[in-house]
Design a protein around this motif. Sequence first.
Motif, PDB file in Angstrom:
ATOM      1  N   ALA A  96       0.823  -1.214   0.000  1.00 45.47           N
ATOM      2  CA  ALA A  96       0.000   0.000   0.000  1.00 45.47           C
ATOM      3  C   ALA A  96       0.860   1.268   0.000  1.00 45.47           C
ATOM      4  N   TYR A  97       1.916   1.274   0.821  1.00 42.70           N
ATOM      5  CA  TYR A  97       2.820   2.425   0.864  1.00 42.70           C
ATOM      6  C   TYR A  97       3.542   2.613  -0.468  1.00 42.70           C
ATOM      7  N   PHE A  98       3.825   1.497  -1.135  1.00 39.78           N
ATOM      8  CA  PHE A  98       4.493   1.551  -2.434  1.00 39.78           C
ATOM      9  C   PHE A  98       3.612   2.296  -3.444  1.00 39.78           C
ATOM     10  N   GLY A  99       2.312   2.002  -3.418  1.00 39.38           N
ATOM     11  CA  GLY A  99       1.370   2.704  -4.293  1.00 39.38           C
ATOM     12  C   GLY A  99       1.312   4.180  -3.975  1.00 39.38           C
ATOM     13  N   ASP A 100       1.299   4.517  -2.691  1.00 37.13           N
ATOM     14  CA  ASP A 100       1.264   5.921  -2.285  1.00 37.13           C
ATOM     15  C   ASP A 100       2.508   6.666  -2.748  1.00 37.13           C
ATOM     16  N   ALA A 101       3.680   6.061  -2.556  1.00 40.32           N
ATOM     17  CA  ALA A 101       4.943   6.706  -2.947  1.00 40.32           C
ATOM     18  C   ALA A 101       4.971   6.978  -4.444  1.00 40.32           C
ATOM     19  N   MET A 126      10.542   6.642  -9.210  1.00 44.91           N
ATOM     20  CA  MET A 126      10.253   6.408  -7.791  1.00 44.91           C
ATOM     21  C   MET A 126      10.167   4.911  -7.490  1.00 44.91           C
ATOM     22  N   ALA A 127       9.484   4.178  -8.355  1.00 44.97           N
ATOM     23  CA  ALA A 127       9.325   2.747  -8.136  1.00 44.97           C
ATOM     24  C   ALA A 127      10.667   2.026  -8.180  1.00 44.97           C
ATOM     25  N   PHE A 128      11.508   2.375  -9.148  1.00 41.54           N
ATOM     26  CA  PHE A 128      12.827   1.738  -9.251  1.00 41.54           C
ATOM     27  C   PHE A 128      13.735   2.155  -8.083  1.00 41.54           C
ATOM     28  N   LEU A 129      13.561   3.390  -7.618  1.00 37.80           N
ATOM     29  CA  LEU A 129      14.337   3.862  -6.479  1.00 37.80           C
ATOM     30  C   LEU A 129      13.996   3.048  -5.232  1.00 37.80           C
ATOM     31  N   VAL A 130      12.709   2.795  -5.038  1.00 41.27           N
ATOM     32  CA  VAL A 130      12.276   1.982  -3.896  1.00 41.27           C
ATOM     33  C   VAL A 130      12.846   0.575  -4.001  1.00 41.27           C
ATOM     34  N   MET A 131      12.781  -0.001  -5.205  1.00 42.78           N
ATOM     35  CA  MET A 131      13.310  -1.353  -5.411  1.00 42.78           C
ATOM     36  C   MET A 131      14.818  -1.404  -5.140  1.00 42.78           C
ATOM     37  N   LEU A 164       9.595   3.799   2.410  1.00 46.78           N
ATOM     38  CA  LEU A 164       8.478   4.249   1.587  1.00 46.78           C
ATOM     39  C   LEU A 164       7.834   5.503   2.163  1.00 46.78           C
ATOM     40  N   GLY A 165       7.732   5.563   3.499  1.00 48.85           N
ATOM     41  CA  GLY A 165       7.179   6.762   4.130  1.00 48.85           C
ATOM     42  C   GLY A 165       8.018   7.993   3.833  1.00 48.85           C
ATOM     43  N   VAL A 166       9.343   7.852   3.923  1.00 47.44           N
ATOM     44  CA  VAL A 166      10.251   8.964   3.625  1.00 47.44           C
ATOM     45  C   VAL A 166      10.100   9.402   2.175  1.00 47.44           C
ATOM     46  N   LEU A 167      10.156   8.444   1.243  1.00 50.28           N
ATOM     47  CA  LEU A 167      10.118   8.777  -0.180  1.00 50.28           C
ATOM     48  C   LEU A 167       8.757   9.336  -0.614  1.00 50.28           C
ATOM     49  N   ALA A 168       7.670   8.808  -0.041  1.00 48.57           N
ATOM     50  CA  ALA A 168       6.332   9.293  -0.406  1.00 48.57           C
ATOM     51  C   ALA A 168       6.166  10.759  -0.025  1.00 48.57           C
ATOM     52  N   HIS A 169       6.533  11.102   1.216  1.00 46.26           N
ATOM     53  CA  HIS A 169       6.380  12.484   1.664  1.00 46.26           C
ATOM     54  C   HIS A 169       7.376  13.411   0.967  1.00 46.26           C
ATOM     55  N   GLN A 183       8.307  -8.436 -10.079  1.00 47.29           N
ATOM     56  CA  GLN A 183       8.242  -7.162  -9.370  1.00 47.29           C
ATOM     57  C   GLN A 183       8.342  -6.007 -10.362  1.00 47.29           C
ATOM     58  N   LEU A 184       9.176  -6.169 -11.375  1.00 47.51           N
ATOM     59  CA  LEU A 184       9.328  -5.153 -12.417  1.00 47.51           C
ATOM     60  C   LEU A 184       8.027  -4.981 -13.194  1.00 47.51           C
ATOM     61  N   VAL A 185       7.351  -6.079 -13.500  1.00 42.52           N
ATOM     62  CA  VAL A 185       6.064  -6.017 -14.206  1.00 42.52           C
ATOM     63  C   VAL A 185       5.051  -5.221 -13.385  1.00 42.52           C
ATOM     64  N   LEU A 186       4.971  -5.534 -12.087  1.00 51.98           N
ATOM     65  CA  LEU A 186       4.056  -4.801 -11.208  1.00 51.98           C
ATOM     66  C   LEU A 186       4.413  -3.320 -11.136  1.00 51.98           C
ATOM     67  N   THR A 187       5.714  -3.031 -11.097  1.00 52.83           N
ATOM     68  CA  THR A 187       6.182  -1.649 -11.012  1.00 52.83           C
ATOM     69  C   THR A 187       5.758  -0.847 -12.234  1.00 52.83           C
TER      70      THR A 187
END
Length: 266
Positions: free
Chosen positions: A35-40, A70-75, A88-93, A171-175
Amino acid sequence: MTMLDDFLVRAGLAGVGTALAAAPLGCFVVWRRMAYFGDATAHAALLGVALSLAFQGPIILGVLATALIMAFLVMGLSGRGLAEDTLLGVLAHAALAFGLVSVSFLSGVRVDLMGYLFGDILAVSKTDLAIIWTGAAVVIGLMLWRWQRLLTTTLNPDLAQASGISARVEQLVLTVALALTVAVAIKAVGALLIGALLVIPPAAARPLARTPEAMAILTACVGVLSTLGGLGLAFELDTPTGPTIVCTATGLFVVGAVFGRFGRTG
């Protein structure tokens, strides 16, 4: 005057397209606790809007690019000392803050921040509608193509590894699917509310579904009902459309939770 000239019809079609794109993807977001991944990813969209306006490029390309980054950065940063929810909290905000600051530097450009944050589904044009449905078709096609592999890596990682399925590739497909969904949905529901559509409908469907496929179908039904019901309520009550859609989805989540509990005890 054609039927598509009616702004309510266009809004309904845009909402249905967004809900259908978010449905199968949202199931994996819930199953994988992303869920946080989607928010970020959604929050990064505002930075994409600012960059697109600054370089006078298409909004959808800027949003797609920043959402993917953003998604690749999180990964890339996952598993390097910080807990994933903290990262994820840091990156989202941070993404949201940098996006808002970037918009403030745009001189001579009038930016409807509320529209990009909360969406303006009633202002969707025929071009926006074509983009939303094209994006939805690509996301749904991608999910159907990779469904079994995604399901195996999500529910049984050991079996996936033994079968030669790469968790990294899935994971890449989902991203990519998530970034594309955010890019096409930002005009309709906005950066802050797309996360809700990715999480609330599958959460509402989960207690009622017996199989993953049934949950995906129920999620799509909840998403469509939330969109059309929210549009109707917003029109009748003169309330903001995007938040009303999310409130409707939340109501369906409560109904699903109650019926799911009775189903388990009955």
